[in-house]
Design a protein around this motif. Structure first.
Motif, mmCIF file in Angstrom:
data_model
loop_
_atom_site.group_PDB
_atom_site.id
_atom_site.type_symbol
_atom_site.label_atom_id
_atom_site.label_comp_id
_atom_site.label_asym_id
_atom_site.label_seq_id
_atom_site.Cartn_x
_atom_site.Cartn_y
_atom_site.Cartn_z
ATOM 1 N N GLN A 1 -6.097 3.242 27.947
ATOM 2 C CA GLN A 1 -6.840 2.048 28.352
ATOM 3 C C GLN A 1 -8.358 2.293 28.340
ATOM 4 N N ASN A 2 -8.756 3.424 27.730
ATOM 5 C CA ASN A 2 -10.176 3.777 27.607
ATOM 6 C C ASN A 2 -10.838 3.934 28.974
ATOM 7 N N LYS A 3 -10.148 4.666 29.852
ATOM 8 C CA LYS A 3 -10.685 4.979 31.175
ATOM 9 C C LYS A 3 -10.697 6.500 31.331
ATOM 10 N N PRO A 4 -11.592 7.175 30.616
ATOM 11 C CA PRO A 4 -11.570 8.633 30.599
ATOM 12 C C PRO A 4 -11.772 9.292 31.962
ATOM 13 N N ASP A 5 -12.600 8.708 32.813
ATOM 14 C CA ASP A 5 -12.831 9.313 34.128
ATOM 15 C C ASP A 5 -11.570 9.277 34.982
ATOM 16 N N ASP B 1 0.404 12.907 35.482
ATOM 17 C CA ASP B 1 0.213 13.108 34.044
ATOM 18 C C ASP B 1 0.443 11.812 33.279
ATOM 19 N N ARG B 2 1.506 11.087 33.653
ATOM 20 C CA ARG B 2 1.780 9.800 33.001
ATOM 21 C C ARG B 2 0.644 8.809 33.275
ATOM 22 N N ARG B 3 0.158 8.806 34.489
ATOM 23 C CA ARG B 3 -0.942 7.890 34.821
ATOM 24 C C ARG B 3 -2.198 8.259 34.026
ATOM 25 N N GLY B 4 -2.397 9.549 33.816
ATOM 26 C CA GLY B 4 -3.521 9.982 33.000
ATOM 27 C C GLY B 4 -3.399 9.478 31.574
ATOM 28 N N ASP B 5 -2.195 9.532 31.028
ATOM 29 C CA ASP B 5 -1.964 9.024 29.666
ATOM 30 C C ASP B 5 -2.298 7.540 29.575
ATOM 31 N N ILE B 6 -1.858 6.780 30.583
ATOM 32 C CA ILE B 6 -2.126 5.338 30.584
ATOM 33 C C ILE B 6 -3.632 5.082 30.665
ATOM 34 N N ALA B 7 -4.300 5.778 31.550
ATOM 35 C CA ALA B 7 -5.746 5.582 31.705
ATOM 36 C C ALA B 7 -6.489 5.910 30.408
ATOM 37 N N LEU B 8 -6.078 6.980 29.736
ATOM 38 C CA LEU B 8 -6.729 7.371 28.486
ATOM 39 C C LEU B 8 -6.537 6.303 27.415
ATOM 40 N N GLN C 1 7.808 3.004 28.021
ATOM 41 C CA GLN C 1 6.963 1.820 28.197
ATOM 42 C C GLN C 1 5.539 2.090 27.721
ATOM 43 N N ILE C 2 5.078 3.309 27.944
ATOM 44 C CA ILE C 2 3.741 3.678 27.438
ATOM 45 C C ILE C 2 3.733 3.653 25.921
ATOM 46 N N ASP C 3 4.789 4.198 25.293
ATOM 47 C CA ASP C 3 4.895 4.181 23.833
ATOM 48 C C ASP C 3 4.864 2.754 23.293
ATOM 49 N N ALA C 4 5.461 1.833 24.066
ATOM 50 C CA ALA C 4 5.515 0.429 23.641
ATOM 51 C C ALA C 4 4.273 -0.355 24.062
ATOM 52 N N LYS C 5 3.269 0.368 24.621
ATOM 53 C CA LYS C 5 2.021 -0.244 25.093
ATOM 54 C C LYS C 5 2.252 -1.239 26.230
ATOM 55 N N GLU C 6 3.325 -1.034 26.979
ATOM 56 C CA GLU C 6 3.619 -1.869 28.148
ATOM 57 C C GLU C 6 3.039 -1.166 29.385
ATOM 58 N N TYR C 7 1.736 -1.117 29.456
ATOM 59 C CA TYR C 7 1.070 -0.300 30.466
ATOM 60 C C TYR C 7 1.300 -0.802 31.894
ATOM 61 N N ASP C 8 1.238 -2.100 32.086
ATOM 62 C CA ASP C 8 1.462 -2.641 33.424
ATOM 63 C C ASP C 8 2.883 -2.328 33.900
ATOM 64 N N ALA C 9 3.852 -2.466 32.987
ATOM 65 C CA ALA C 9 5.240 -2.173 33.340
ATOM 66 C C ALA C 9 5.403 -0.690 33.655
ATOM 67 N N ALA C 10 4.703 0.165 32.891
ATOM 68 C CA ALA C 10 4.784 1.613 33.125
ATOM 69 C C ALA C 10 4.201 1.985 34.486
ATOM 70 N N ILE C 11 3.069 1.365 34.829
ATOM 71 C CA ILE C 11 2.451 1.634 36.134
ATOM 72 C C ILE C 11 3.387 1.207 37.256
ATOM 73 N N LYS C 12 4.011 0.064 37.101
ATOM 74 C CA LYS C 12 4.954 -0.420 38.114
ATOM 75 C C LYS C 12 6.134 0.540 38.259
ATOM 76 N N THR C 13 6.626 1.049 37.126
ATOM 77 C CA THR C 13 7.734 2.006 37.161
ATOM 78 C C THR C 13 7.324 3.278 37.888
ATOM 79 N N LEU C 14 6.120 3.765 37.583
ATOM 80 C CA LEU C 14 5.627 4.981 38.230
ATOM 81 C C LEU C 14 5.394 4.770 39.728
ATOM 82 N N ASP C 15 5.003 3.569 40.101
ATOM 83 C CA ASP C 15 4.804 3.259 41.522
ATOM 84 C C ASP C 15 6.109 3.395 42.309
ATOM 85 N N GLY C 16 7.234 3.270 41.609
ATOM 86 C CA GLY C 16 8.533 3.345 42.272
ATOM 87 C C GLY C 16 9.041 4.760 42.472
#
Length: 222
Positions: free
Chosen positions: A173-177, A164-171, A137-152
């Motif tokens: 989404q231009n959220k380096p911190d 680590d996956r959440r870090g990839d999504i944040a990066l 989902q991250i590869d497909a830029k489906e970030y919201d769907a990926a976050i929901k999957t990780l929440d499960g």
């Protein structure tokens, strides 16, 4: 003497007849039910062994097709496993193999569908499937769907990989911190002997947040 014995035997016989008249039907039913239960248990065991043998054969077919890179045959074998033996571990394992080959063959939608099926039906393989699904989902830029999957994913065994996956999504989404914080969690939670930890270390270093233990030591000049 003989007459006395005959009378005693007749009395015992009468008592036996009276007992059987009162309890005979109940005893017959109890014995019948016990025999039926035994037959059912034996039949159930045979049926389970038969199903396991068939599921094993299908999984072996799928595994061979996956190794040969035959996506069509792999997909057919997985479809059969999913339809006929959905509750077996072979179906879940087959789905993971099928998803890997589907992704390698450019069938990203099929891969996501296979992993979604495992995430919903795969018992002990659900967490693994969710991690892999989130990556797709991250590869497909489906970030919201990926976050929901990780929440499960609730197992603490996967907490570092989830971070680590959440870090990839944040990066992405231009959220380096946020990315730094998540990568730091992942780095702290991974075993020092794992090569994957070095990858997370590289991510932190690229963000200017190299772990203290990874920073090169500087010599103090006298």
């Amino acid at each position: 003497m003989a007459s006395h014995l005959d009378l005693e035997e007749q009395e015992q016989l009468d008592q036996l007849k009276a007992f059987w008249t009162q309890y005979g039907n109940l005893i017959t039913w109890v014995i019948t039910l016990a025999l039926l239960a035994f037959a059912g248990w034996t039949g159930w065991g045979w049926w389970q062994r038969e199903q396991a043998a068939k599921a094993t054969a299908l999984y072996d077919t799928l595994e061979a097709a996956e190794k040969a890179g035959d996506a069509e045959k792999t997909n057919r074998a997985f479809a059969d496993l999913k339809e006929r033996f959905p509750r077996t571990t072979y179906a879940a394992q087959g789905a993971l193999l099928a998803a890997k080959l589907q992704f390698d063959k450019g069938q990203a939608d099929n891969a996501r569908a296979s992993l979604t099926w495992v995430a919903e039906n795969g018992a002990q393989y659900r967490e693994v499937a969710k991690l892999r699904l989130a990556a797709l989902q991250i590869d497909a830029k489906e970030y919201d769907a990926a976050i929901k999957t990780l929440d499960g994913i609730s197992s603490p065994d996967y907490a570092a990989l989830v971070a680590d996956r959440r870090g990839d999504i944040a990066l992405l989404q231009n959220k380096p911190d946020v990315a730094k914080a998540e990568y730091a969690k992942a780095y702290a939670g991974l075993d020092k002997q794992l090569d994957y930890r070095k990858l997370v270390e590289a991510k932190l270093t690229s963000l200017g947040a190299a772990p203290a233990e990874a920073e090169p030591k500087t010599e103090v000049k006298q």
